[in-house]
Write a protein that holds these residues in place. Sequence first.
Motif, PDB file in Angstrom:
ATOM      1  N   ALA A  24       0.831  -1.206   0.000  1.00 20.63           N
ATOM      2  CA  ALA A  24       0.000   0.000   0.000  1.00 20.63           C
ATOM      3  C   ALA A  24       0.862   1.252   0.000  1.00 20.63           C
ATOM      4  CB  ALA A  24      -0.937   0.002   1.211  1.00 20.63           C
ATOM      5  N   THR A  25       1.917   1.244   0.795  1.00 19.67           N
ATOM      6  CA  THR A  25       2.817   2.392   0.850  1.00 19.67           C
ATOM      7  C   THR A  25       3.515   2.602  -0.491  1.00 19.67           C
ATOM      8  OG1 THR A  25       3.181   2.034   3.202  1.00 19.67           O
ATOM      9  CG2 THR A  25       4.812   3.377   2.048  1.00 19.67           C
ATOM     10  N   THR A  26       3.966   1.526  -1.091  1.00 18.79           N
ATOM     11  CA  THR A  26       4.633   1.607  -2.399  1.00 18.79           C
ATOM     12  C   THR A  26       3.676   2.142  -3.452  1.00 18.79           C
ATOM     13  OG1 THR A  26       6.051  -0.244  -1.804  1.00 18.79           O
ATOM     14  CG2 THR A  26       5.866   0.271  -4.137  1.00 18.79           C
ATOM     15  N   ARG A  27       2.450   1.645  -3.429  1.00 19.39           N
ATOM     16  CA  ARG A  27       1.451   2.100  -4.403  1.00 19.39           C
ATOM     17  C   ARG A  27       1.155   3.590  -4.226  1.00 19.39           C
ATOM     18  NH1 ARG A  27      -2.703   0.355  -7.783  1.00 19.39           N
ATOM     19  NH2 ARG A  27      -4.633   1.527  -7.578  1.00 19.39           N
ATOM     20  N   LEU A  28       0.926   4.008  -3.003  1.00 19.77           N
ATOM     21  CA  LEU A  28       0.645   5.420  -2.739  1.00 19.77           C
ATOM     22  C   LEU A  28       1.845   6.290  -3.096  1.00 19.77           C
ATOM     23  CD1 LEU A  28      -1.293   5.218   0.642  1.00 19.77           C
ATOM     24  CD2 LEU A  28      -2.216   5.748  -1.622  1.00 19.77           C
ATOM     25  N   GLY A  29       3.042   5.829  -2.775  1.00 14.01           N
ATOM     26  CA  GLY A  29       4.249   6.580  -3.116  1.00 14.01           C
ATOM     27  C   GLY A  29       4.421   6.714  -4.617  1.00 14.01           C
ATOM     28  N   GLY A  30       4.136   5.642  -5.353  1.00  8.38           N
ATOM     29  CA  GLY A  30       4.220   5.681  -6.818  1.00  8.38           C
ATOM     30  C   GLY A  30       3.202   6.628  -7.413  1.00  8.38           C
ATOM     31  N   LYS A  31       1.998   6.606  -6.848  1.00  2.88           N
ATOM     32  CA  LYS A  31       0.948   7.516  -7.310  1.00  2.88           C
ATOM     33  C   LYS A  31       1.355   8.969  -7.083  1.00  2.88           C
ATOM     34  CE  LYS A  31      -3.861   6.148  -7.250  1.00  2.88           C
ATOM     35  NZ  LYS A  31      -5.023   5.888  -6.439  1.00  2.88           N
ATOM     36  N   GLN A  33       4.366  10.129  -6.757  1.00  3.87           N
ATOM     37  CA  GLN A  33       5.489  10.464  -7.638  1.00  3.87           C
ATOM     38  C   GLN A  33       4.998  10.775  -9.048  1.00  3.87           C
ATOM     39  OE1 GLN A  33       8.491   7.439  -7.975  1.00  3.87           O
ATOM     40  NE2 GLN A  33       9.882   8.759  -9.107  1.00  3.87           N
ATOM     41  N   ARG A  34       4.055   9.967  -9.556  1.00  2.00           N
ATOM     42  CA  ARG A  34       3.496  10.234 -10.892  1.00  2.00           C
ATOM     43  C   ARG A  34       2.770  11.577 -10.926  1.00  2.00           C
ATOM     44  NH1 ARG A  34       2.609   4.818 -10.427  1.00  2.00           N
ATOM     45  NH2 ARG A  34       0.440   5.034  -9.832  1.00  2.00           N
ATOM     46  N   ARG A  35       2.025  11.884  -9.867  1.00  2.00           N
ATOM     47  CA  ARG A  35       1.306  13.149  -9.793  1.00  2.00           C
ATOM     48  C   ARG A  35       2.307  14.321  -9.762  1.00  2.00           C
ATOM     49  NH1 ARG A  35      -3.013  12.369  -6.430  1.00  2.00           N
ATOM     50  NH2 ARG A  35      -1.614  11.982  -4.690  1.00  2.00           N
ATOM     51  N   THR A  36       3.374  14.156  -9.011  1.00  2.00           N
ATOM     52  CA  THR A  36       4.403  15.199  -8.937  1.00  2.00           C
ATOM     53  C   THR A  36       5.080  15.391 -10.289  1.00  2.00           C
ATOM     54  OG1 THR A  36       4.788  14.724  -6.607  1.00  2.00           O
ATOM     55  CG2 THR A  36       6.548  15.875  -7.777  1.00  2.00           C
ATOM     56  N   GLN A  37       5.403  14.288 -10.947  1.00  2.00           N
ATOM     57  CA  GLN A  37       6.041  14.375 -12.261  1.00  2.00           C
ATOM     58  C   GLN A  37       5.102  15.007 -13.286  1.00  2.00           C
ATOM     59  OE1 GLN A  37       7.225  10.297 -12.872  1.00  2.00           O
ATOM     60  NE2 GLN A  37       9.283  10.655 -12.054  1.00  2.00           N
ATOM     61  N   ARG A  38       3.836  14.642 -13.239  1.00  2.00           N
ATOM     62  CA  ARG A  38       2.859  15.220 -14.169  1.00  2.00           C
ATOM     63  C   ARG A  38       2.724  16.718 -13.925  1.00  2.00           C
ATOM     64  NH1 ARG A  38      -1.167  11.811 -13.664  1.00  2.00           N
ATOM     65  NH2 ARG A  38      -2.124  12.884 -11.908  1.00  2.00           N
TER      66      ARG A  38
END
Length: 170
Positions: A24-31, A33-38
Amino acid sequence: MDGAVVGLIGTAVGAVSGVLGTLATTRLGGKEQRRTQRGQFEREGRSIAYSNLVTECSRTYRVGYAAHVKVQVPGVQRSPHLADGLTGFRPAVDAVFEAVSLVRLHGPDGVAHAANNLASAMTSWFREVQHLYDGEGDAQRASEAIELYEELEERFITLGREALLGESVS
């Protein structure tokens, strides 16, 4: 129940909850990160689009101002040199409209609207200078057109800066 079985069950439950927590932490962190990159990608696109428009407007302003000054000289005759100045003004105005298209693509709506207004004011100014050259214009209207353009350019820059800083743009 035997203490060993209870311990084994506790260990299994702990391991499963640990794995689930990590996933769950990895998934939220990835999300995130994608939002930040976008967001970073969008800001870069806006920054490029806004700076292109400001650059084109500055170039067009210089060309237009030179033509505007020349047509206001008392007793100026229509000459090929003067016509060249006006001929250069029109493509410069067209380049502003191309730059506006990128701003409209990147938005937000308030900035896109300000960019449209800026380009429209530039076109009005061009028309007034053209009328002066043709001997049909009014120097006061041409001066008002350039003043309106200058005000709208400042408005666009302010809204663009707010959009790039993440502030609300109305």
